[in-house]
Design an enzyme around this catalytic site. Structure first.
Site, short mmCIF file in Angstrom:
data_model
loop_
_atom_site.label_atom_id
_atom_site.label_comp_id
_atom_site.label_asym_id
_atom_site.label_seq_id
_atom_site.Cartn_x
_atom_site.Cartn_y
_atom_site.Cartn_z
CB CYS A 177 19.04 44.81 -17.52
SG CYS A 177 19.29 44.03 -17.94
CE LYS B 174 4.98 5.38 7.14
NZ LYS B 174 4.98 6.28 7.12
CE LYS C 93 9.54 6.90 6.04
NZ LYS C 93 9.76 7.14 7.61
CB CYS D 62 21.10 43.71 -22.83
SG CYS D 62 21.25 43.12 -21.94
CB CYS E 281 22.52 46.72 -20.18
SG CYS E 281 20.30 46.73 -20.41
CE1 TYR F 281 -3.82 2.47 8.18
CE2 TYR F 281 -3.16 4.79 6.56
CZ TYR F 281 -3.03 4.03 7.94
OH TYR F 281 -2.84 5.08 8.59
CB CYS G 116 16.34 44.42 -20.21
SG CYS G 116 17.59 45.01 -21.63
CG ASP H 206 4.13 12.51 4.72
OD1 ASP H 206 4.27 12.00 6.02
OD2 ASP H 206 5.17 13.28 4.04
CD GLU I 157 -2.21 -1.81 2.70
OE1 GLU I 157 -2.50 -0.62 3.60
OE2 GLU I 157 -2.69 -2.59 3.14
S1 IVH Z 1 0.28 0.65 8.69
C1 IVH Z 1 0.34 -1.30 13.07
N1 IVH Z 1 -1.04 1.62 6.02
O1 IVH Z 1 2.95 5.42 9.06
C2 IVH Z 1 0.23 -0.61 11.60
N2 IVH Z 1 -0.07 2.78 8.05
O2 IVH Z 1 5.66 5.06 9.77
C3 IVH Z 1 0.30 0.78 11.10
N3 IVH Z 1 0.87 5.11 7.26
O3 IVH Z 1 1.95 5.78 11.68
C4 IVH Z 1 -0.54 1.50 10.01
N4 IVH Z 1 0.00 4.66 5.21
O4 IVH Z 1 -0.22 6.91 10.18
C5 IVH Z 1 -0.62 1.96 7.67
N5 IVH Z 1 -1.10 2.22 4.21
C6 IVH Z 1 -0.89 2.20 5.82
C7 IVH Z 1 -0.35 3.83 5.63
C8 IVH Z 1 0.27 4.17 7.06
C9 IVH Z 1 0.46 5.80 6.00
C10 IVH Z 1 1.22 5.79 8.48
C11 IVH Z 1 0.24 5.66 9.89
C12 IVH Z 1 1.95 5.44 10.66
C13 IVH Z 1 2.74 5.87 10.09
C14 IVH Z 1 3.76 4.47 10.10
#
Ligand code: IVH
Length: 707
Positions: free
Chosen positions: A441, A127, A347, A465, A444, A257, A459, A129, A125
């Site tokens: 400018c 991640k 990451k 120039c 020049c 999720y 300019c 932010d 999945e």
């Molecule tokens: S699972 C116990 N799934 O990432 C499992 N987390 O670095 C916990 N996060 O605290 C989370 N996308 O805030 C999960 N698809 C995803 C996620 C996700 C973002 C965040 C979440 C977690 C943090 C951990």
């Protein structure tokens, strides 16, 4: 008698509970969402009924009853909430080696020391932010939402969460089979009933889309408030508002999720992939790019693919979360105090960093356009050191409220050149002053002008120039123009400095003696340069037309004009109307061409070039060849161009796209890869943002064309 009183008390208690939640619900709709569902009269009736009951049964009155807060807008109190299931963090995998080690460890634990190879399924999945959130649903109704806090205890932000459009207030029931298994699960039988789970705990991420973030920061800056540093901070700041009315205006979004279900009848699906399906079926937003992988190899492929593709999304992602698909193994494997063993977060290296804006330089282009460039304290970003960032134009300096010495957030995403995302105003030095755009400018000293409807400053000293002159000459010798190899940027600068070259024709008048007199120029190189210059006389008409550096005339347009007219004389004689008759050439371009050839210096230059032996016509206009075709860098990509571009018109942009193997269409759809936006883009921008289509501005587009 006693039992009747007891009965009355019981039903009053139930009704009070119901009224409290009704009054709170309607107050929220009225004050926060500005979307009342009942009339004021109906609301008053509920309110008075509650007041009456509380008077008759004072012992049943809740001290937090809404009757105690007459007329008050709901406010978030950040009460403490103990999470039913701890909200853990995740272990990180910083590279592919970490993924291998995680996989090996899992297999060892699952196989129990057995040598047998175990086949495990994994869900990948993206991640997100944002900030993690826990949501509680009872009988399909959203009852509470809390931030992660320390993982065990978080803050109650229910009211704020209720303002998020993506968050379902009521769930859709699940269709289950005779065993209580949702019917979409593997091995499930026919549907026997529809049911809502007694209790459902959902985990997800609240985030702010990149477009909402940009919009929000623009508004904040205009109102002289500090902008947020990034979408994550903006989401966090918006969710942690005492006044949910503010949260409601912030346009937050949600992806969910994880699901923990408790019900006497419904069975929790056995796999994570099916749990995500379940969330979707019940009406939750679930990020669509999840993927079921059969091996660590497939996981790595997914991570590699999304390290680029994620930049096309309208939300920020900082990695990939990999979870074991079989949930029965989750309990078996358990967790450390920090993170579960059944999941890991891969990451991506950070692509945003803080650095100092040391200076803003102004570069003068060959057409006189003066564009700002940010000089930064070098910072490592996504594997490269970034020292400069584009600032596009004056509007951006103003929009960001940039001041020299500011700490700024720089971002580098995908192929896009680094840009300044925002300013961290808290770190601003007291003595700093607003940045003043130059009025003259930098090369020049001529007073700059701003042409109506154009954002760029120019300019006007076209021939005097030095910067413009140098740029024009560098452009003339460039690959797509006269392609004079051996005459690079440095040599052009040397030649201008030594007063040997003032205009393009002077290249053809250079002598061997003049060249060898230059620093670092050997006899052999000088002879080579002369040969190259001589050879360039045979370049096709389109290359020359492009090389002249006429405003708005790119390589593609030059080719269109050359193949239409066949000779420079015919181009010089043509009227704007005649030129704009060419398919792909608009009036702005046509007028620029006419304007260029109406100037005596330019006509003189052409005459001199002719006398010096340059080829000024193509053998056959239709077979004109403007040198090598550009690389097919846009092969397979679909573009839509919208709004007014300042360096070219839409047709030109589309021709440039097509020449590089791309497709240019007129409406934005899921199939669109890039939306190129100029000034006043209109509804296509909103559509693109909604669909997650990558949006590029004109300078980014130009950079892509040059890549
Ligand atoms: S699972 C116990 N799934 O990432 C499992 N987390 O670095 C916990 N996060 O605290 C989370 N996308 O805030 C999960 N698809 C995803 C996620 C996700 C973002 C965040 C979440 C977690 C943090 C951990």
């Amino acid at each position: 008698m006693g039992s009747q009183i007891a009965h009355e008390l019981e039903s009053a208690k139930a009704r009070i509970k119901e009224l409290v939640s009704l009054v709170e619900h309607h107050r929220f709709l009225y004050y926060v969402l500005d979307r009342p569902e009942i009339s004021d009269g109906e609301f008053d009736k509920l309110f008075h009924e509650l007041e009456d009951l509380e008077k008759r049964f004072p012992e049943l009155k809740d001290p937090n009853s809404p009757t105690e807060k007459v007329g008050a807008a709901p406010s978030t109190e950040f009460k403490e909430v103990r999470h039913r299931t701890a909200m853990l963090s995740l272990a990180n995998a910083m590279d592919e080696g970490d993924l291998d080690r995680w996989g090996d460890r899992l297999k060892r634990s699952v196989s129990d020391g057995d040598d047998k190879e175990v086949a495990l399924g994994y869900v990948c999945e993206l991640k997100i932010d944002g900030l993690s959130i826990g949501l509680t649903y009872e009988e399909g109704r959203f009852v509470q939402g809390a931030t992660r806090g320390n993982g065990t205890v978080g803050e109650d932000v229910t009211l704020n969460l209720k303002t998020i459009a993506d968050l379902p207030a009521k769930l859709k029931p699940l269709e289950i089979d005779a065993e209580g298994l949702p019917t979409f699960c593997a091995g499930a039988g026919a549907a026997v009933e529809q049911r809502l789970p007694a209790l459902l705990e959902v985990r997800g991420e609240v985030y702010m889309s990149v477009s909402s973030f940009t919009e929000l920061n623009r508004g904040l800056t205009e109102a002289n408030d500090s902008p947020f540093a990034n979408p994550r901070n903006a989401a966090s700041g918006s969710l942690r508002q005492k006044n949910p009315r503010i949260t409601a205006k912030r346009n937050l979004s949600l992806w969910t999720y994880l699901a923990y279900l408790e019900d006497p009848v419904i069975q929790q699906p056995r796999s994570q992939f099916e749990c995500m399906k379940m969330l979707e079926v019940m009406g939750f937003p679930v990020e669509p790019n999840r993927f079921l992988a059969d091996s660590i190899l497939e996981i790595k492929d997914y991570c590699r693919r999304w390290s680029e593709e994620r930049h096309g999304l309208n939300y920020q992602t900082d990695g990939v979360v990999i979870k074991l698909n079989d949930r029965r193994l989750w309990e078996e494997l358990g967790a450390t105090s920090h993170s579960p063993r059944w999941a890991v977060a891969f990451k991506y290296p950070p692509e945003e960093a803080n650095t100092i804006l040391e200076d803003i330089l102004f570069e003068v282009g060959r057409t006189g356009a003066v564009t700002p460039v940010a000089v930064l304290t070098p910072v490592l970003l996504a594997g490269t050191t970034v020292k400069r960032a584009s600032l596009h134009n004056a509007d951006q300096i103003e929009r960001l409220g940039l001041r020299l010495g500011d700490t700024v957030v720089v971002r580098k995403a995908g192929e896009i050149i680094p840009e300044i995302l925002s300013v961290i105003v808290e770190k601003r030095k007291e003595e700093s002053k607003p940045f003043v755009y130059p009025s003259a400018c930098p090369e020049c000293d001529t007073t700059l002008i701003r042409i109506e409807e154009e954002v760029v400053l120019r300019c006007p000293n076209t021939y005097g120039c030095r910067a413009q002159k140098e740029r024009r000459l560098k452009h003339f010798v460039g690959k797509e123009a006269m392609n004079i190899e051996g005459v690079g940027e440095v040599l052009v600068e040397q030649l201008v400095k030594a007063d040997l070259v003032d205009n393009a024709a002077d290249f053809y008048k250079l002598s061997f003696e003049q060249l060898v007199s230059l620093e670092r120029m050997g006899e052999k190189s000088a002879r080579n340069v002369l040969k190259e210059i001589e050879g360039s006389k045979e370049r096709p008409l389109a290359a020359l037309l492009f090389g002249l550096g006429i405003r708005h005339v790119g390589a593609t347009v030059a080719e269109l004009i050359a193949s239409h007219f066949g000779s420079i004389d015919r181009v010089m004689e043509a009227s704007a109307e005649q030129i704009s008759e060419i398919e792909g050439v608009g009036t702005v371009i046509a007028e620029a061409v006419v304007d260029y050839f109406s100037q005596p210096q330019n006509r003189e230059l052409i005459e001199t070039l002719k006398e010096l032996g340059l080829k000024m016509e193509d053998a056959s206009p239709s077979s004109a060849d403007a040198g090598e075709a550009p690389a097919q860098v846009f092969a397979g990509k679909t573009f839509v161009v919208t709004g007014t571009l300042s360096n070219m018109d839409r047709k030109q942009a589309e021709t440039a796209i097509k020449m590089r193997g791309g497709k240019a269409t007129s409406s934005v759809s899921k199939k669109t890869d890039y939306l190129v936006v100029g000034e006043s883009p209109g509804s296509k921008l909103a559509k693109a943002e909604q669909l997650g289509v990558t949006v590029v501005n004109e300078s980014q587009f130009l950079a892509m064309l040059e890549s």
